[in-house]
Design an enzyme around this catalytic site. Structure first.
Site, mmCIF file in Angstrom:
data_model
loop_
_atom_site.group_PDB
_atom_site.id
_atom_site.type_symbol
_atom_site.label_atom_id
_atom_site.label_comp_id
_atom_site.label_asym_id
_atom_site.label_seq_id
_atom_site.Cartn_x
_atom_site.Cartn_y
_atom_site.Cartn_z
ATOM 1 N N ARG A 166 -23.365 -17.379 -4.383
ATOM 2 C CA ARG A 166 -24.235 -16.782 -3.354
ATOM 3 C C ARG A 166 -24.961 -17.870 -2.543
ATOM 4 O O ARG A 166 -26.132 -17.730 -2.189
ATOM 5 C CB ARG A 166 -25.264 -15.840 -3.975
ATOM 6 N N CYS A 218 -26.678 -5.938 -5.542
ATOM 7 C CA CYS A 218 -27.508 -6.473 -6.629
ATOM 8 C C CYS A 218 -28.767 -7.097 -6.050
ATOM 9 O O CYS A 218 -28.702 -7.862 -5.091
ATOM 10 C CB CYS A 218 -26.726 -7.505 -7.433
ATOM 11 N N GLU A 288 -31.615 -11.993 -4.997
ATOM 12 C CA GLU A 288 -30.296 -12.169 -4.386
ATOM 13 C C GLU A 288 -30.320 -11.598 -2.971
ATOM 14 O O GLU A 288 -29.740 -12.160 -2.050
ATOM 15 C CB GLU A 288 -29.236 -11.470 -5.242
HETATM 16 N N1 EPU Z 1 -24.701 -4.502 -17.813
HETATM 17 C C1 EPU Z 1 -25.557 -3.781 -18.598
HETATM 18 N N2 EPU Z 1 -26.381 -2.882 -17.978
HETATM 19 C C2 EPU Z 1 -26.404 -2.692 -16.639
HETATM 20 C C3 EPU Z 1 -25.510 -3.446 -15.828
HETATM 21 C C4 EPU Z 1 -24.665 -4.347 -16.456
HETATM 22 O O1 EPU Z 1 -25.595 -3.918 -19.818
HETATM 23 O O2 EPU Z 1 -27.189 -1.875 -16.157
HETATM 24 C C5 EPU Z 1 -23.776 -5.430 -18.479
HETATM 25 C C6 EPU Z 1 -22.324 -4.941 -18.331
HETATM 26 O O3 EPU Z 1 -22.007 -4.005 -19.304
HETATM 27 C C7 EPU Z 1 -21.545 -6.217 -18.445
HETATM 28 C C8 EPU Z 1 -22.473 -7.271 -17.857
HETATM 29 O O4 EPU Z 1 -23.778 -6.699 -17.850
HETATM 30 O O5 EPU Z 1 -21.303 -6.539 -19.791
HETATM 31 C C9 EPU Z 1 -22.054 -7.680 -16.440
HETATM 32 O O6 EPU Z 1 -22.081 -6.545 -15.598
HETATM 33 P P1 EPU Z 1 -21.084 -6.352 -14.348
HETATM 34 O O7 EPU Z 1 -19.683 -6.564 -14.778
HETATM 35 O O8 EPU Z 1 -21.466 -5.090 -13.678
HETATM 36 O O9 EPU Z 1 -21.379 -7.600 -13.437
HETATM 37 P P2 EPU Z 1 -22.724 -8.164 -12.891
HETATM 38 O O10 EPU Z 1 -22.855 -9.556 -13.404
HETATM 39 O O11 EPU Z 1 -23.867 -7.251 -13.125
HETATM 40 C C10 EPU Z 1 -21.702 -9.258 -10.747
HETATM 41 C C11 EPU Z 1 -22.203 -9.391 -9.320
HETATM 42 C C12 EPU Z 1 -21.784 -8.183 -8.497
HETATM 43 C C13 EPU Z 1 -20.259 -8.035 -8.555
HETATM 44 C C14 EPU Z 1 -19.840 -7.863 -10.018
HETATM 45 C C15 EPU Z 1 -18.336 -7.771 -10.187
HETATM 46 C C16 EPU Z 1 -24.288 -10.615 -9.129
HETATM 47 C C17 EPU Z 1 -25.763 -10.539 -9.086
HETATM 48 N N3 EPU Z 1 -23.651 -9.465 -9.306
HETATM 49 O O12 EPU Z 1 -22.429 -8.170 -11.317
HETATM 50 O O13 EPU Z 1 -22.153 -8.446 -7.151
HETATM 51 O O14 EPU Z 1 -19.848 -6.915 -7.806
HETATM 52 O O15 EPU Z 1 -20.299 -9.017 -10.778
HETATM 53 O O16 EPU Z 1 -17.735 -9.015 -9.941
HETATM 54 O O17 EPU Z 1 -23.729 -11.689 -8.996
HETATM 55 C C18 EPU Z 1 -23.820 -8.260 -5.481
HETATM 56 O O18 EPU Z 1 -23.701 -9.463 -5.309
HETATM 57 O O19 EPU Z 1 -24.602 -7.564 -4.777
HETATM 58 C C19 EPU Z 1 -23.050 -7.619 -6.512
HETATM 59 C C20 EPU Z 1 -23.160 -6.334 -6.774
#
Ligand code: EPU
Length: 297
Positions: A166, A218, A288
């Protein structure tokens, strides 16, 4: 063409649907219009803020001392020529990212599939280095065209661009630049395979993120090696509501406007979440989303 609108509503210009008014919005539809921008902004007298599709923005309430500059350069994608086995696709910054992905899929050009479901325009995706499912926008770039009030319009090759999670820096110590055009270097693959990969990514996104809610994606960055969503969830923030705003019950890192929300409520929830995660895990969450505010948030 240049159009100027006084007192534009930020609630109407952002996907989160909250925020007050700016001093004015100056919209350009052609790269050459940019040369008139500096004097227009100086005449209006506010701080310039480049606003694309408003899908990663949290705007404060009230009257904000900003002049929004909207680069609405929607030049359709053009496949130019091949370089080192890759095809080049050049597109205007104001072209919708998802339309570009479908254009690439139709034309058998692979590289951007992971970005499926990310709202916003090409310029914003580049300027934020938007990413998901292992794909970063800037990693697929061949070159970009920028505008800056002091430097005019020029092209920057991908090799000169610094980017990270980012993070996007096309030129050191340069602020207030505007992305006008992007050229991506993509790999030629079978169209159906690309479409399949896109629909799998979208299904995954739909089952883990509130894709239809009014949000800015996010709200916090993921701390190194951690997921902000997981931390917020574990700290009890998932589903927490306050005056029309809430942390989504689908994914805790999505701040959503459930109707009638305000920036005041959004910032109160953000402060509460930061405090809870700091107390429980000793981790300071970083924003973010980009904040437009008259005070430092
Ligand atoms: N998780 C939880 N509870 C929640 C949300 C997530 O326990 O409420 C756990 C999930 O179960 C998983 C882990 O956290 O084990 C990671 O979650 P997820 O796969 O949804 O990925 P993320 O790290 O939360 C990132 C990016 C997203 C992107 C996704 C998919 C950031 C801040 N977020 O989310 O990007 O779509 O990976 O690649 O980098 C954005 O930038 O706006 C965004 C949504």
């Amino acid at each position: 063409m240049i159009t100027i609108q006084e007192k534009p509503s930020l609630a109407r210009r952002t996907t989160l649907g909250i925020g007050g008014t700016a001093l004015a919005e100056v919209q350009v539809t052609d790269a050459l219009d940019c040369f008139a921008l500096d004097s227009i902004v100086k005449k209006i007298g506010g701080t310039p803020f480049i606003l694309g599709a408003g899908s990663n923005i949290l705007a404060d309430d009230g009257e904000l001392p900003f002049v929004l500059i909207h680069p609405n350069i929607r030049t359709e994608p053009i496949i130019s020529y091949e370089v080192e086995g890759k095809a080049l696709v050049t597109v205007g910054a104001g072209f919708p990212l998802q339309k570009l992905l479908y254009f690439c899929a139709e034309n058998g050009l692979s590289g951007l599939e992971g970005l499926v479901g990310i709202p916003g325009n090409v310029g914003g995706a580049v300027a934020m280095n938007a990413g998901s499912y292992g794909v970063e926008t800037c990693a697929q770039l061949h070159s970009i065209v920028l505008y800056h009030p002091e430097h005019g319009i020029w092209q920057v090759d991908a090799a000169a661009i610094q980017y990270g999670y980012r993070y996007f820096c096309p030129c050191e110590n340069l602020k207030n630049y505007m992305v006008l055009q992007a050229t991506f270097a993509l790999t030629q693959k079978e169209s159906n395979g690309i479409k399949k990969s896109m629909s799998l990514n979208f299904l995954k996104k739909k089952s883990t993120q509130p894709v239809a809610a009014r949000s800015a994606g996010c709200v916090f960055k993921n701390p190194l090696g951690e997921s902000a969503g997981r931390l917020l969830d574990a700290a009890g923030l998932k589903g927490k509501q306050m005056c029309g705003m809430a942390f989504s019950s689908v994914h805790a890192n999505f701040l959503v406007n459930e109707g009638g929300g305000s920036a005041q409520a959004a910032f109160a929830l953000i402060d509460c979440a930061r405090e809870a995660v700091l107390q429980q895990f000793g981790i300071q969450l970083e924003m973010e989303v980009r904040v437009i505010s008259w005070q430092s948030r």
